[in-house]
Design a protein around this motif. Structure first.
Motif, mmCIF file in Angstrom:
data_model
loop_
_atom_site.group_PDB
_atom_site.id
_atom_site.type_symbol
_atom_site.label_atom_id
_atom_site.label_comp_id
_atom_site.label_asym_id
_atom_site.label_seq_id
_atom_site.Cartn_x
_atom_site.Cartn_y
_atom_site.Cartn_z
ATOM 1 N N LYS A 139 0.934 -1.067 0.115
ATOM 2 C CA LYS A 139 0.032 0.121 -0.305
ATOM 3 C C LYS A 139 0.688 1.845 -0.007
ATOM 4 O O LYS A 139 -0.059 2.010 -0.142
ATOM 5 C CB LYS A 139 -1.275 0.323 1.356
ATOM 6 N N GLU A 140 2.334 0.946 0.385
ATOM 7 C CA GLU A 140 3.122 2.986 0.396
ATOM 8 C C GLU A 140 2.866 2.362 -1.526
ATOM 9 O O GLU A 140 3.408 4.163 -1.200
ATOM 10 C CB GLU A 140 4.107 1.936 0.893
ATOM 11 N N LYS A 141 2.738 1.913 -2.240
ATOM 12 C CA LYS A 141 3.557 2.247 -3.426
ATOM 13 C C LYS A 141 2.384 1.706 -4.828
ATOM 14 O O LYS A 141 2.893 2.422 -5.576
ATOM 15 C CB LYS A 141 4.408 0.942 -4.270
ATOM 16 N N PHE A 142 0.928 1.227 -4.223
ATOM 17 C CA PHE A 142 -0.036 1.213 -4.972
ATOM 18 C C PHE A 142 -1.508 1.365 -4.315
ATOM 19 O O PHE A 142 -1.663 1.510 -2.513
ATOM 20 C CB PHE A 142 0.339 -0.309 -5.647
ATOM 21 N N LYS A 265 -0.248 4.051 -7.035
ATOM 22 C CA LYS A 265 -0.765 5.185 -5.901
ATOM 23 C C LYS A 265 -1.163 6.612 -6.282
ATOM 24 O O LYS A 265 0.130 7.132 -7.032
ATOM 25 C CB LYS A 265 0.722 4.991 -5.179
ATOM 26 N N GLY A 266 -2.194 6.453 -5.636
ATOM 27 C CA GLY A 266 -2.359 8.056 -6.337
ATOM 28 C C GLY A 266 -2.667 8.431 -7.749
ATOM 29 O O GLY A 266 -3.451 10.162 -7.592
ATOM 30 N N SER A 267 -3.216 7.644 -8.480
ATOM 31 C CA SER A 267 -3.611 8.068 -9.963
ATOM 32 C C SER A 267 -4.736 8.545 -9.519
ATOM 33 O O SER A 267 -5.640 8.705 -10.784
ATOM 34 C CB SER A 267 -2.808 6.732 -10.887
ATOM 35 N N GLY A 268 -5.954 7.764 -8.427
ATOM 36 C CA GLY A 268 -7.202 7.899 -8.879
ATOM 37 C C GLY A 268 -8.135 7.127 -8.637
ATOM 38 O O GLY A 268 -8.839 7.431 -9.639
ATOM 39 N N LEU A 269 -7.519 6.105 -10.102
ATOM 40 C CA LEU A 269 -8.742 5.351 -10.647
ATOM 41 C C LEU A 269 -9.189 4.607 -9.385
ATOM 42 O O LEU A 269 -10.161 4.001 -9.926
ATOM 43 C CB LEU A 269 -7.384 4.406 -11.272
#
Length: 313
Positions: A139-142, A265-269
């Motif tokens: 979860k730190e990266k994805f 991570k953080g892409s919003g998808l």
């Protein structure tokens, strides 16, 4: 040993192994549809809410397509069809339903398991749908949108007297085969400690390197139970018809462990894909996909974005 005796020994060994592979090739199509055409695949309509939740500035890896990485680890999750090039299975079916939901064409990219993190981070594909478990470290990266439970299965010979394994006491004194240094081993060692602390017999773990060795140990009576990822054993049981399930075990025992669509991570998808999954659950398409591959035991009541994952070790 004479040359003839050595030749006879090798041939005999081969005759013990060859029918297993021959039977696999003959019987697989009778249990699951492994054809490249996949006429039974579940198709769904666009999900307006999921489409609206995709960030306006999100750039898909390939315009007009939902590009998904999948590792072809074996049926029923993902494998090559009988044409040796089309990827089929529960994860490809699920990826197709998600692509339908967000109004895009699915493009599957077969990858080695070790390669998906770098490929996803670099933007080669939009998501990974390949039995990826949610962990706090990942979860730190994805980001994650859950779509199945991560389960291990307890399976026994069809003729076994063992009826059910739900908790440590049910496995006390049993001989169980697992892979060394696996999550199953970690959990069962804890189960065994609980049994001993309760005055029961310990679990006897035996280690075998691969599926064939574990199945042979079970069928020969050297062990009582085989424990490994549930989906793998579902396929073997349906194919061979000589083992049966007597229980399941969360991969995160004592907590639930979920499998998820993995995105950058953080892409919003992730939120959009969670919405799409929950709509598939609501309409019943989700249940049909799992049932098609005999994985109904792994169903989730709802999808969640970035739920608690397995802890860091």
């Amino acid at each position: 040993m004479t040359i003839f005796q050595e030749f006879s020994r090798v041939i005999s060994a081969g005759l013990l192994i060859l029918p297993l592979f021959a039977y696999d090739a003959l019987a697989a199509d009778d249990i699951f549809d492994l054809s490249p055409e996949q006429p039974g695949r579940v198709r769904v309509e666009k999900d307006a809410a999921a489409i609206a939740a995709i960030p306006k500035d999100f750039k898909f890896a390939n315009p007009g397509k939902f590009t998904v990485a999948v590792s072809t680890g074996g049926p029923p999750l993902a494998t090559y069809a009988t044409d040796a090039k089309t990827v089929v299975g529960a994860d490809p079916d699920y990826a197709l339903a998600i692509a339908d939901s967000i109004g895009l064409e699915l493009e599957l990219v077969p990858v080695a398991w070790a390669d998906w993190p770098l490929g996803l981070t670099s933007g080669k594909y939009d998501a990974v749908i390949s039995n990826v478990g949610v962990t706090e470290l990942r979860k730190e990266k994805f980001d994650f949108s859950t779509y199945r439970q991560g389960l291990h299965g307890f399976f026994v010979k069809a003729s076994s007297d063992i009826k059910e394994i739900k908790e440590p006491k049910d496995a006390a004194g049993l001989r169980i085969t697992v892979g060394a240094s696996t999550n199953q081993e970690r959990i069962l060692l804890k189960w065994s400690d609980e049994d001993v602390a309760a005055g029961l017999k310990p679990i006897e773990l035996q280690y075998h390197d691969d599926d064939a060795a574990r199945i042979m140990a079970l069928q020969s009576g050297r062990v009582d139970v085989i424990v490994q990822p549930h989906a793998q054993l579902v396929y073997i049981a349906a194919r061979d018809k000589n083992i049966r399930r007597v229980g399941t075990l969360s991969a995160g025992w004592p907590e639930r462990s979920d499998v998820a669509i993995t995105t950058r991570k953080g892409s919003g998808l992730a939120d959009a894909l969670t919405l799409a999954t929950n709509d598939l659950i609501k309409t019943g398409a989700y249940a049909k996909i799992l049932a098609r591959w005999q994985l109904s035991e792994e169903a989730l009541p709802e999808s969640r974005t970035n739920p608690p994952g397995l802890p860091k070790t």
